[in-house]
Design a protein around this motif. Structure first.
Motif, PDB file in Angstrom:
ATOM      1  N   LEU A  36       0.850  -1.196   0.000  1.00 44.66           N
ATOM      2  CA  LEU A  36       0.000   0.000   0.000  1.00 44.66           C
ATOM      3  C   LEU A  36       0.880   1.239   0.000  1.00 44.66           C
ATOM      4  O   LEU A  36       1.897   1.298   0.709  1.00 44.66           O
ATOM      5  CB  LEU A  36      -0.908   0.021   1.235  1.00 44.66           C
ATOM      6  CG  LEU A  36      -1.864  -1.154   1.424  1.00 44.66           C
ATOM      7  CD1 LEU A  36      -2.605  -1.012   2.752  1.00 44.66           C
ATOM      8  CD2 LEU A  36      -2.853  -1.228   0.273  1.00 44.66           C
ATOM      9  N   LEU A  37       0.501   2.231  -0.789  1.00 46.44           N
ATOM     10  CA  LEU A  37       1.230   3.491  -0.811  1.00 46.44           C
ATOM     11  C   LEU A  37       0.505   4.476   0.111  1.00 46.44           C
ATOM     12  O   LEU A  37      -0.623   4.883  -0.169  1.00 46.44           O
ATOM     13  CB  LEU A  37       1.302   4.055  -2.232  1.00 46.44           C
ATOM     14  CG  LEU A  37       2.174   5.301  -2.404  1.00 46.44           C
ATOM     15  CD1 LEU A  37       3.636   4.987  -2.081  1.00 46.44           C
ATOM     16  CD2 LEU A  37       2.054   5.836  -3.828  1.00 46.44           C
ATOM     17  N   LEU A  38       1.154   4.811   1.214  1.00 49.03           N
ATOM     18  CA  LEU A  38       0.555   5.708   2.198  1.00 49.03           C
ATOM     19  C   LEU A  38       0.951   7.153   1.901  1.00 49.03           C
ATOM     20  O   LEU A  38       2.134   7.465   1.761  1.00 49.03           O
ATOM     21  CB  LEU A  38       1.015   5.337   3.606  1.00 49.03           C
ATOM     22  CG  LEU A  38       0.715   3.915   4.085  1.00 49.03           C
ATOM     23  CD1 LEU A  38       1.197   3.738   5.519  1.00 49.03           C
ATOM     24  CD2 LEU A  38      -0.763   3.595   3.969  1.00 49.03           C
ATOM     25  N   ASN A  39      -0.050   8.024   1.807  1.00 46.92           N
ATOM     26  CA  ASN A  39       0.200   9.452   1.647  1.00 46.92           C
ATOM     27  C   ASN A  39       0.082  10.117   3.017  1.00 46.92           C
ATOM     28  O   ASN A  39      -1.024  10.442   3.460  1.00 46.92           O
ATOM     29  CB  ASN A  39      -0.806  10.062   0.669  1.00 46.92           C
ATOM     30  CG  ASN A  39      -0.585   9.598  -0.747  1.00 46.92           C
ATOM     31  OD1 ASN A  39       0.452   9.841  -1.344  1.00 46.92           O
ATOM     32  ND2 ASN A  39      -1.567   8.889  -1.298  1.00 46.92           N
ATOM     33  N   LEU A  40       1.211  10.287   3.670  1.00 49.89           N
ATOM     34  CA  LEU A  40       1.208  10.907   4.985  1.00 49.89           C
ATOM     35  C   LEU A  40       1.111  12.428   4.845  1.00 49.89           C
ATOM     36  O   LEU A  40       1.763  13.021   3.981  1.00 49.89           O
ATOM     37  CB  LEU A  40       2.465  10.533   5.771  1.00 49.89           C
ATOM     38  CG  LEU A  40       2.377   9.227   6.581  1.00 49.89           C
ATOM     39  CD1 LEU A  40       2.279   8.029   5.663  1.00 49.89           C
ATOM     40  CD2 LEU A  40       3.575   9.084   7.517  1.00 49.89           C
ATOM     41  N   ASP A  41       0.294  13.029   5.673  1.00 55.55           N
ATOM     42  CA  ASP A  41       0.083  14.478   5.655  1.00 55.55           C
ATOM     43  C   ASP A  41      -0.182  14.897   7.095  1.00 55.55           C
ATOM     44  O   ASP A  41      -1.267  14.689   7.624  1.00 55.55           O
ATOM     45  CB  ASP A  41      -1.094  14.825   4.749  1.00 55.55           C
ATOM     46  CG  ASP A  41      -1.312  16.332   4.613  1.00 55.55           C
ATOM     47  OD1 ASP A  41      -0.686  17.098   5.357  1.00 55.55           O
ATOM     48  OD2 ASP A  41      -2.119  16.728   3.756  1.00 55.55           O
ATOM     49  N   THR A  42       0.823  15.444   7.739  1.00 52.75           N
ATOM     50  CA  THR A  42       0.721  15.728   9.172  1.00 52.75           C
ATOM     51  C   THR A  42       0.875  17.208   9.468  1.00 52.75           C
ATOM     52  O   THR A  42       1.380  17.981   8.655  1.00 52.75           O
ATOM     53  CB  THR A  42       1.806  14.966   9.967  1.00 52.75           C
ATOM     54  OG1 THR A  42       3.100  15.530   9.677  1.00 52.75           O
ATOM     55  CG2 THR A  42       1.802  13.488   9.629  1.00 52.75           C
ATOM     56  N   VAL A  43       0.424  17.580  10.658  1.00 52.40           N
ATOM     57  CA  VAL A  43       0.548  18.950  11.159  1.00 52.40           C
ATOM     58  C   VAL A  43       1.308  18.920  12.486  1.00 52.40           C
ATOM     59  O   VAL A  43       1.063  18.053  13.330  1.00 52.40           O
ATOM     60  CB  VAL A  43      -0.832  19.596  11.363  1.00 52.40           C
ATOM     61  CG1 VAL A  43      -0.717  20.931  12.083  1.00 52.40           C
ATOM     62  CG2 VAL A  43      -1.522  19.793  10.025  1.00 52.40           C
ATOM     63  N   THR A  44       2.219  19.864  12.637  1.00 51.71           N
ATOM     64  CA  THR A  44       2.970  20.017  13.880  1.00 51.71           C
ATOM     65  C   THR A  44       2.874  21.465  14.330  1.00 51.71           C
ATOM     66  O   THR A  44       3.052  22.381  13.523  1.00 51.71           O
ATOM     67  CB  THR A  44       4.452  19.636  13.696  1.00 51.71           C
ATOM     68  OG1 THR A  44       4.543  18.330  13.123  1.00 51.71           O
ATOM     69  CG2 THR A  44       5.186  19.657  15.028  1.00 51.71           C
ATOM     70  N   LEU A  45       2.564  21.678  15.589  1.00 54.17           N
ATOM     71  CA  LEU A  45       2.539  23.025  16.149  1.00 54.17           C
ATOM     72  C   LEU A  45       3.839  23.251  16.912  1.00 54.17           C
ATOM     73  O   LEU A  45       4.131  22.558  17.886  1.00 54.17           O
ATOM     74  CB  LEU A  45       1.340  23.203  17.081  1.00 54.17           C
ATOM     75  CG  LEU A  45      -0.045  23.022  16.451  1.00 54.17           C
ATOM     76  CD1 LEU A  45      -1.147  23.351  17.460  1.00 54.17           C
ATOM     77  CD2 LEU A  45      -0.203  23.887  15.199  1.00 54.17           C
TER      78      LEU A  45
END
Length: 580
Positions: free
Chosen positions: A256-265
């Motif tokens: 599976l190709l995972l598209n990671l998209d995260t937010v960091t404060l």
């Protein structure tokens, strides 16, 4: 060590129902200050709840302590406190039962002592305390399908290997807007003693959102990830050495190709060395969330593709990241949204975590269609002194004469006001109905029998009743009709309009004489009777230029003399459906 605690005003609504037990509080910690952003309900398994909550929170945001109405919260909730990371300043916020008043704030130390802290209750403006870092990358997830045993075990092993790779020193984060590489051991492109401000200074204005008329900016730093996922061996092998790992024998493998998209404060006081650690934590949290999504919704021969959505509910000062199967629709995800609401202490009365509720980052595609959004946020304050100001809750788009290459000058004001009302329900996630054209509005009224067929294609006006019919037919939204026999009576409706904006929060269409407008708020002093109305005027015929619209009063506060003192007015007050 925390010396001061700042608590979001929005948290007080979560204090009312605390009669026994406790809630977890989460937020951001700088070197001296803890910012409490919200609450989480506590389940029977505190550790499991903590792990779940962390998959929703951005990197840099963590569970900081508990909120309790018990007389001795330490002894009663010691098991919960011990589950919280002891490296944080574990806070104990006490409240009075059945009230929204906070009594005191203490810090619970590792040796069991409690130290009272100074605290304030205030609106927390994230752009003033944090920089938003967004990390995007693609990672290939491959795991074998065993003939015996659970494939979930193989999935878990593969996820843990990827997490190990991300946590290793070989992982690099590249700042897209500048030639800067970050890793756990240092920074390439900036001096090692740099602060987060050094990164912010390197991004352009197109990556910043101006917040109203303040000088503050919410800056989004975009990162790409380069990492070695070879089962953690990167710690032992020089980076210049190629590594090939293989196994012999027949095996079925899912890839599976995972598209990671995260937010960091990242707190504005953060050092450059803290950035890569925060980004790494965000990616690891999202991998856990994606693993849960795949495990819960996949079958052996049919694996779902998890996708990340970032939401910033109006009721919260924090951003949350949720993972949904890409192929599931809103109906299929209703139970998950309900669990999110209950976990994060949000009422089950409005959509907050639908896909359409996703937060729009600078430079990202949005669903506003190029129309101006929330024009009223840029207008000067009302001149009413001592009044209570209540305004529309959430987002809408401004619709006015001559838009969409359609000439409706001098007859289409009510149509445009209706479009603004529809946009509000769309942007709040109640539905995905397209903004109706004049033709669609007219055809709808003909279809329900309110108008004759000749009405379609005409330039005939519509009023508040027709607006309510279209909202009901196209959106399933009911409306209340509030009438006054003359514009002179509008001043007497201050309390009713305040109640509407406090409980419903929807924009109001008002029609009277030959004109229609949109009411976005009211500022009313019950003692003196002074009142002002926040008006969005659909009669504007110019371009989408915010400065002209605000400076010329096409959106602004108007006094009672704005209304025709002798004209009859009907107001259409749309009611929010109780859905999530």
């Amino acid at each position: 060590m925390t010396t001061c605690v700042k608590i979001s005003q929005k948290i007080t609504e979560n204090c009312k129902d605390i009669n026994s037990g406790c809630k977890l509080v989460f937020g951001v910690q700088s070197s001296t200050t803890s910012y409490v952003l919200g609450c989480v309900s506590v389940s029977e398994d505190p550790v499991k709840r903590l792990n779940y909550v962390h998959t929703l929170l951005p990197g840099g945001v963590q569970v900081l302590g508990i909120l309790s109405a018990d007389a001795d919260p330490v002894s009663k909730h010691r098991d919960v406190l011990n589950c919280i990371d002891q490296e944080t300043s574990r806070l104990i916020i006490t409240v009075k039962k059945g009230q929204t008043q906070i009594d005191s704030v203490h810090e619970f130390s590792a040796d069991g002592d409690c130290v009272q802290l100074q605290w304030t209750l205030e609106h927390i403006d994230l752009p003033s305390i944090c920089v938003v870092a967004r990390t995007r990358c693609q990672i290939s997830l491959a795991f074998p399908l065993p003939e015996k045993g659970k494939w979930q075990d193989s999935l878990n092993t593969a996820i843990e290997n990827i997490k190990t790779g991300i946590a290793s020193q070989s992982t690099m984060f590249r700042l897209e807007q500048a030639n800067v590489l970050l890793c756990s051991s240092g920074c390439y492109g900036l001096p090692d003693d740099s602060s987060i401000h050094s990164l912010v200074d390197m991004v352009g204005d197109e990556n910043a959102i101006q917040t109203r008329r303040k000088e503050k900016k919410q800056v989004t730093l975009l990162f790409e990830v380069y990492t070695d996922m070879c089962n953690g061996c990167s710690e032992k092998v020089p980076s210049c050495s190629p590594v090939i790992s293989y196994k012999t024998g027949p095996v079925k493998v899912t890839n599976l190709l995972l598209n990671l998209d995260t937010v960091t404060l990242l707190p504005t006081s953060a050092h450059i060395s803290d950035v890569s650690k925060g980004l790494s934590v965000s990616l690891q949290r999202q991998l856990v969330a994606m693993e849960t999504c795949i495990s819960q919704h996949s079958k052996l021969k049919s694996f779902v593709k998890p996708k990340s959505y970032h939401c910033k509910p109006l009721l919260s000062d924090c951003v949350f990241s949720v993972i949904y199967p890409d192929s599931f629709d809103n109906k299929q995800l209703e139970l998950e949204r309900k669990q999110l609401h209950e976990c994060l202490c949000f009422a089950l009365d409005r959509p907050l975590f639908r896909r359409v509720n996703r937060f729009t980052f600078p430079g990202s595609h949005d669903n506003t269609g190029g129309y101006l959004v929330n024009v009223h946020e840029h207008v000067p304050r009302s001149k009413v002194t001592g009044g209570t100001m209540c305004c529309v809750q959430g987002s809408y788009t401004y619709h006015h004469y001559m838009q969409d290459r359609f000439d409706d000058n001098k007859w289409g004001c009510a149509y445009r006001s209706l479009q603004t009302l529809v946009s509000w329900f769309r942007l709040q996630g109640y539905n995905d109905t397209e903004i109706p054209s004049h033709h669609t509005i007219q055809q709808t009224l003909v279809d329900i029998g309110d108008k004759e067929p000749s009405f379609v294609g005409s330039r005939k006006w519509i009023g508040s009743m027709e607006v309510s019919f279209v909202l009901d037919t196209l959106l399933g939204v009911t409306s209340k009709i509030l009438s006054v026999s003359s514009g002179a009576e509008m001043s007497s409706k201050g309390r009713e309009l305040q109640s509407h904006f406090q409980t419903q929060g929807t924009p109001i269409m008002i029609g009277g004489g030959v004109l229609a407008h949109t009411i976005l708020g009211v500022d009313y002093d019950e003692v003196t009777g002074n009142i002002a109305f926040l008006i969005l005027d659909p009669h504007y015929t110019g371009a989408e230029e915010l400065k002209i619209i605000v400076d010329k009063g096409w959106c602004g506060w108007k006094g009672p003399d704005f209304w025709d003192q002798h004209a009859h007015y009907n107001m259409c007050l749309p009611q929010r459906p109780c859905v999530i």
